[in-house]
Design a protein around this motif. Structure first.
Motif, short mmCIF file in Angstrom:
data_model
loop_
_atom_site.label_atom_id
_atom_site.label_comp_id
_atom_site.label_asym_id
_atom_site.label_seq_id
_atom_site.Cartn_x
_atom_site.Cartn_y
_atom_site.Cartn_z
N VAL A 93 20.62 6.76 -28.61
CA VAL A 93 20.56 7.76 -27.54
C VAL A 93 19.49 8.80 -27.88
CG1 VAL A 93 21.84 9.57 -26.32
CG2 VAL A 93 22.97 7.40 -26.89
N ALA A 94 19.49 9.27 -29.12
CA ALA A 94 18.50 10.27 -29.55
C ALA A 94 17.08 9.71 -29.48
CB ALA A 94 18.82 10.76 -30.97
N ALA A 95 16.89 8.46 -29.86
CA ALA A 95 15.56 7.84 -29.82
C ALA A 95 15.02 7.81 -28.40
CB ALA A 95 15.62 6.42 -30.40
N VAL A 96 15.86 7.41 -27.46
CA VAL A 96 15.43 7.35 -26.06
C VAL A 96 15.13 8.76 -25.55
CG1 VAL A 96 16.13 6.72 -23.71
CG2 VAL A 96 16.62 5.18 -25.63
N ASN A 97 15.97 9.72 -25.93
CA ASN A 97 15.72 11.11 -25.51
C ASN A 97 14.39 11.61 -26.07
OD1 ASN A 97 18.07 11.28 -23.99
ND2 ASN A 97 19.27 12.09 -25.69
N LEU A 98 14.03 11.22 -27.29
CA LEU A 98 12.75 11.61 -27.88
C LEU A 98 11.57 11.02 -27.10
CD1 LEU A 98 13.54 11.26 -31.70
CD2 LEU A 98 13.07 13.39 -30.44
N LEU A 99 11.80 9.87 -26.48
CA LEU A 99 10.75 9.25 -25.68
C LEU A 99 10.57 9.95 -24.33
CD1 LEU A 99 11.44 5.44 -26.21
CD2 LEU A 99 9.41 6.70 -26.93
N LYS A 100 11.54 10.81 -24.01
CA LYS A 100 11.53 11.55 -22.74
C LYS A 100 11.59 10.61 -21.53
CE LYS A 100 9.32 15.73 -24.52
NZ LYS A 100 10.32 15.97 -25.47
N VAL A 101 12.42 9.59 -21.67
CA VAL A 101 12.75 8.72 -20.54
C VAL A 101 14.25 8.78 -20.37
CG1 VAL A 101 10.75 7.19 -20.82
CG2 VAL A 101 12.92 6.62 -21.92
N ARG A 102 14.69 8.33 -19.23
CA ARG A 102 16.12 8.38 -18.93
C ARG A 102 16.88 7.34 -19.75
NH1 ARG A 102 18.93 8.70 -13.05
NH2 ARG A 102 20.93 9.36 -13.87
N HIS A 103 18.03 7.74 -20.26
CA HIS A 103 18.88 6.83 -21.05
C HIS A 103 20.09 6.43 -20.22
CE1 HIS A 103 22.29 5.93 -23.75
NE2 HIS A 103 21.37 5.19 -24.32
N LEU A 120 3.25 -1.29 -21.09
CA LEU A 120 4.25 -0.75 -20.16
C LEU A 120 4.29 0.78 -20.13
CD1 LEU A 120 7.19 -3.17 -21.09
CD2 LEU A 120 5.66 -3.33 -19.12
N GLN A 121 3.24 1.43 -20.65
CA GLN A 121 3.25 2.88 -20.79
C GLN A 121 3.60 3.60 -19.49
OE1 GLN A 121 1.02 0.71 -21.85
NE2 GLN A 121 -0.13 1.45 -23.62
N GLU A 122 3.11 3.13 -18.38
CA GLU A 122 3.33 3.80 -17.10
C GLU A 122 4.48 3.18 -16.30
OE1 GLU A 122 1.66 6.58 -16.50
OE2 GLU A 122 0.64 6.24 -18.42
N LYS A 123 5.18 2.25 -16.88
CA LYS A 123 6.21 1.52 -16.14
C LYS A 123 7.63 1.78 -16.62
CE LYS A 123 2.94 -2.09 -15.05
NZ LYS A 123 2.58 -3.47 -15.17
N VAL A 124 7.80 2.28 -17.83
CA VAL A 124 9.15 2.50 -18.36
C VAL A 124 9.64 3.87 -17.92
CG1 VAL A 124 10.55 2.77 -20.45
CG2 VAL A 124 8.78 1.01 -20.37
N PHE A 125 10.71 3.89 -17.15
CA PHE A 125 11.29 5.15 -16.70
C PHE A 125 12.72 5.33 -17.19
CE2 PHE A 125 12.31 2.02 -13.51
CZ PHE A 125 13.62 2.30 -13.18
N GLU A 139 8.09 2.87 -28.87
CA GLU A 139 6.76 3.23 -28.39
C GLU A 139 5.75 2.11 -28.67
OE1 GLU A 139 6.02 7.03 -30.33
OE2 GLU A 139 6.21 8.06 -28.40
N ALA A 140 5.84 1.53 -29.86
CA ALA A 140 4.92 0.44 -30.22
C ALA A 140 5.12 -0.76 -29.31
CB ALA A 140 5.13 0.05 -31.69
N VAL A 141 6.35 -1.11 -29.02
CA VAL A 141 6.63 -2.25 -28.15
C VAL A 141 6.14 -1.96 -26.73
CG1 VAL A 141 8.48 -3.60 -27.06
CG2 VAL A 141 8.56 -3.11 -29.52
N ILE A 142 6.44 -0.76 -26.26
CA ILE A 142 5.99 -0.38 -24.91
C ILE A 142 4.46 -0.45 -24.82
CG2 ILE A 142 5.79 1.60 -23.33
CD1 ILE A 142 8.69 2.37 -24.29
N HIS A 143 3.78 0.02 -25.84
CA HIS A 143 2.32 -0.02 -25.87
C HIS A 143 1.82 -1.46 -25.96
CE1 HIS A 143 -1.72 0.16 -27.65
NE2 HIS A 143 -1.87 1.21 -26.84
#
Length: 155
Positions: free
Chosen positions: A39-49, A23-28, A15-19
Motif C-alpha cells: 500500500v505504501a509503495a503504491v502511495n509513493l508512486l502517487k497513483v490510486r491504490h 506505461l508511464q502515462e497509462k497507469v492510474f 517504476e522500473a516495470v512501468i518504464h
C-alpha cells in the motif's frame, strides 16, 4: 526482487516495470494485497491504490469462521480427515474402493488452501459428497475415531 521488500524498494521496482513496458502515462491505479509495504509503495508512486478484492474477501471469511466455534471445530476435523487421506496410501485406496463399490468414478478429497476462501467451501462440499465412503474407509483402516456424524455435517 533481490532487495528487501520495503515500500521504497517495491516502488522502485514498480517504476522500473512501468518504464520498461512504456506505461508511464497509462497507469492510474494499482491493485495489490493488503500488506502495508505494498500500500505504501503504491502511495509513493502517487497513483490510486485498490486492495485486492479476493484477498479482502478471504480475510473476512477467515475472521467470520473464527467467530463460529462449531463450524471452526468441524472445519478442523475435516481438514484432519483430508490430511489423513492425503498421507495414507492405505486409506486413500480404501476410499477409492468405497467409491467404486457405489458405482462412482473415484474423487479425491479437496485440500484447503489458506489464502483461497472458496477452498473452505470446496473442502466441505467434497467431504459431504463422500461422507459415507470416507466413513467406510476410515472404519476399514481402524480410524473410526476420526469419523464424523452426519448430523454434525448437516448442522
Amino acid at each position: 526482487m533481490t532487495e528487501s521488500h520495503t515500500a521504497v524498494n517495491i516502488k522502485d521496482e514498480l517504476e522500473a516495470v512501468i518504464h520498461d513496458w512504456g506505461l508511464q502515462e497509462k497507469v492510474f491505479a494499482i491493485v495489490t494485497d493488503n500488506a502495508s509495504n505494498m500500500v505504501a509503495a503504491v502511495n509513493l508512486l502517487k497513483v490510486r491504490h485498490f486492495p485486492c478484492y479476493a484477498q479482502t474477501l478471504n480475510l473476512v471469511i477467515n475472521d467470520m469462521l473464527k467467530e463460529l466455534p462449531h463450524l471452526s471445530a468441524l472445519r478442523k476435523k475435516v481438514i484432519g480427515i483430508v490430511s489423513h487421506f492425503h498421507s495414507s496410501v492405505k486409506s486413500f485406496k480404501q476410499l477409492e474402493q468405497a467409491q467404486r463399490q457405489q458405482g462412482a468414478d473415484p474423487l479425491k478429497l479437496t485440500i484447503e488452501v489458506e489464502t483461497r476462501w472458496n477452498s473452505t467451501f470446496y473442502i466441505f462440499e467434497r467431504y459431504l459428497k463422500l461422507h459415507k465412503e470416507v466413513t467406510s474407509a476410515l472404519c476399514l483402516v481402524g480410524k473410526k475415531d476420526m469419523c464424523l456424524e452426519e448430523v454434525d455435517m448437516l448442522s
